[in-house]
Every structure is written in structure tokens, then in C-alpha cells.
Design an enzyme around this catalytic site. Sequence first.
Site, PDB file in Angstrom:
ATOM      1  N   ASP A  90       0.810  -1.233   0.000  1.00 29.66           N
ATOM      2  CA  ASP A  90       0.000   0.000   0.000  1.00 29.66           C
ATOM      3  C   ASP A  90       0.837   1.274   0.000  1.00 29.66           C
ATOM      4  OD1 ASP A  90      -2.931  -0.601   0.194  1.00 29.66           O
ATOM      5  OD2 ASP A  90      -2.256  -1.856   1.855  1.00 29.66           O
ATOM      6  N   GLU A  95      -0.299   9.525   1.669  1.00 31.08           N
ATOM      7  CA  GLU A  95      -1.089  10.417   2.535  1.00 31.08           C
ATOM      8  C   GLU A  95      -1.243   9.863   3.949  1.00 31.08           C
ATOM      9  OE1 GLU A  95      -5.456  10.438   2.041  1.00 31.08           O
ATOM     10  OE2 GLU A  95      -5.299  12.610   2.147  1.00 31.08           O
ATOM     11  N   ASP A  96      -1.331   8.538   4.056  1.00 30.11           N
ATOM     12  CA  ASP A  96      -1.622   7.949   5.362  1.00 30.11           C
ATOM     13  C   ASP A  96      -0.453   8.011   6.325  1.00 30.11           C
ATOM     14  OD1 ASP A  96      -4.306   7.241   4.885  1.00 30.11           O
ATOM     15  OD2 ASP A  96      -3.614   5.608   3.596  1.00 30.11           O
ATOM     16  N   ARG A 122       1.240  -1.632   7.233  1.00 26.74           N
ATOM     17  CA  ARG A 122       1.620  -0.346   6.653  1.00 26.74           C
ATOM     18  C   ARG A 122       2.596   0.441   7.528  1.00 26.74           C
ATOM     19  NH1 ARG A 122      -2.744   3.030   3.700  1.00 26.74           N
ATOM     20  NH2 ARG A 122      -0.743   3.801   3.005  1.00 26.74           N
ATOM     21  N   ARG A 170      -8.871   2.594  11.475  1.00 21.33           N
ATOM     22  CA  ARG A 170      -7.449   2.925  11.319  1.00 21.33           C
ATOM     23  C   ARG A 170      -6.937   3.939  12.351  1.00 21.33           C
ATOM     24  NH1 ARG A 170      -5.614   1.437   6.203  1.00 21.33           N
ATOM     25  NH2 ARG A 170      -6.637  -0.534   5.702  1.00 21.33           N
ATOM     26  N   HIS A 197     -11.833   5.633   5.451  1.00 17.54           N
ATOM     27  CA  HIS A 197     -11.261   6.830   6.071  1.00 17.54           C
ATOM     28  C   HIS A 197     -12.276   7.977   6.049  1.00 17.54           C
ATOM     29  CE1 HIS A 197      -7.051   5.263   4.803  1.00 17.54           C
ATOM     30  NE2 HIS A 197      -7.069   5.274   6.120  1.00 17.54           N
ATOM     31  N   CYS A 199      -5.096  10.172  -1.548  1.00 21.65           N
ATOM     32  CA  CYS A 199      -4.206   9.195  -0.894  1.00 21.65           C
ATOM     33  C   CYS A 199      -2.787   9.193  -1.443  1.00 21.65           C
ATOM     34  CB  CYS A 199      -4.770   7.786  -1.054  1.00 21.65           C
ATOM     35  SG  CYS A 199      -6.471   7.606  -0.525  1.00 21.65           S
TER      36      CYS A 199
END
Length: 256
Positions: free
Chosen positions: A60, A65-66, A85, A130, A160, A250
Site C-alpha cells: 500500500d 497520505e496515510d 503499513r 485505522r 477513512h 491518498c
Amino acid sequence: MPIAITRAVSRAIARCELTHIDRVSIDVASARAQHAAYEAALASSGYEIRCLPEEADLPDSVFVEDTAVILPDAAIITRPGAESRRRETASVAAALEGLRPLLHVEEPGTLDGGDVLLLDREIAVGRTGRSNAEGIAQLRRMVAPFGFAVREIPVAGALHLKTAVTRVAERVLLVNPRWVDHRVHFADWIVIHVDEAEPFAANALWIERAGEVIHSASFPLTAARLSCAGIRVHPVVADELGKAEGGVTCCSLLLE
Ligand code: GLY
């Protein structure tokens, strides 16, 4: 010059995390071509693209962005909610060194940047699978000295917060009302609903400097609603990474 941090699509993208959609085959070459067009859209808006190298064993990792929350005077390195992740953050932190002072979300907190929606001096943060209460509390403490307040938003049915709501103009939000109750949580905002046939269309990337939003070409009915509201849409073909449950916000971290 403003900077957009991106990352090449991993050859392992087919093993990505999926929460709310079924797994289907993802064509890596097609995903990479679409990602390049997305980067070109950002470049046409004036961003210098800093594309991090592929992470072959982090499926991923294109969804940078995450891994961080960018503020004008700091960057917060997150602790992603999906264990698979967590190793994505080190290289992003290295890329941000020297660009912003870095702060870090610590265990047991979890926070995905996809849950963090900056709204002037307020930050709306989705409470999702998350991003947990401890992660949100840490964010609140970290951003307070910079003059930001944090407000927790319940999200139902979406990965999200920014799957459900994004900002598309100075006072306008694009919302899927099935996943977030904007009448309660964003009562002061002008709201455009996604077309019911396009539930994933609420994810748009507002480029204030260009006066437009980058939006997936998969959602023409919602794009028409944006256009009717006077919002200029820059469509990009993004359906391949959509199969990995990723949207247009993202794939970049924007530093003005
Ligand atoms: N595949 C995107 C994510 O679940 O994080």
C-alpha cells in the site's frame, strides 16, 4: 516552490489491504501509468514532484497520505492503523527531514492521514478502524501549540474520513451523506452530495493554488455537480488504484 511527495506504485499492490471492497485483479502497469498522469496533474498546478522509490514489499506504500499530516509549521509522522503499513513511515519521515520539524504518533496510538481533514484552524479527524482514540488524542496535543483544534468525527461504512468527505473550495465540502453526518458535524459548511450511483466520489483533492480539484474520472455524475457549483474539475483516470481502496487524496503529501 511547493512540493508534492509521492511514491511509485509497488509491484506488490495486489496484496494491498482491503476493508470495504472486494479484491479484484490490479494491473500494475496500468496503475503506474495512471499514477504518472496524477503526478503530471500536480506538476501542472506548480508542484515539484518528489517521487520516492518503489517499496517492493510494502503493497500500500503508494498511498503516502496515510503516513504523515502536513501542517504549515510541522509534520506529524503517523502510526498507521494497519500493521502491514507501519514500515511505510520511515522513508516518508526521511523525505520530510529539513522541510518541516517532525513529530511522531507513538504506540498505542494509531492514525492514518486519510482520516485527517484540515479545515483552516480546525482539524477534523475520523474515528475509524485505522485511527484510534489514543492516536487522535496525541494529534490533539501535538497540534495545539500550532493553533489547531482537533474534532473527532464518527465515520460509518468507509475506510477513512476522506473517503466520505473532502474540501473542494473555500467553504464547500463534497460529502457522501451515508458515511458521515454532515448536518451534525459540518453544519457551517456548504455541502455538495456525491451522486448516489458514485459512493466513492467524495474523495477529491482541492488544489487551492490552481483553483481546481483533482477528481477521479470514474465519477462523472458527481463531477457534473461540482461543475454546476462553479468548481473546476481536473479529471484523472484513477480506477486502477481505486481497486486498492485508494483515492486521489491518498497518493500525495502536499507542502505549500
Ligand atoms: N488499501 C488501502 C488501505 O487499506 O490502506
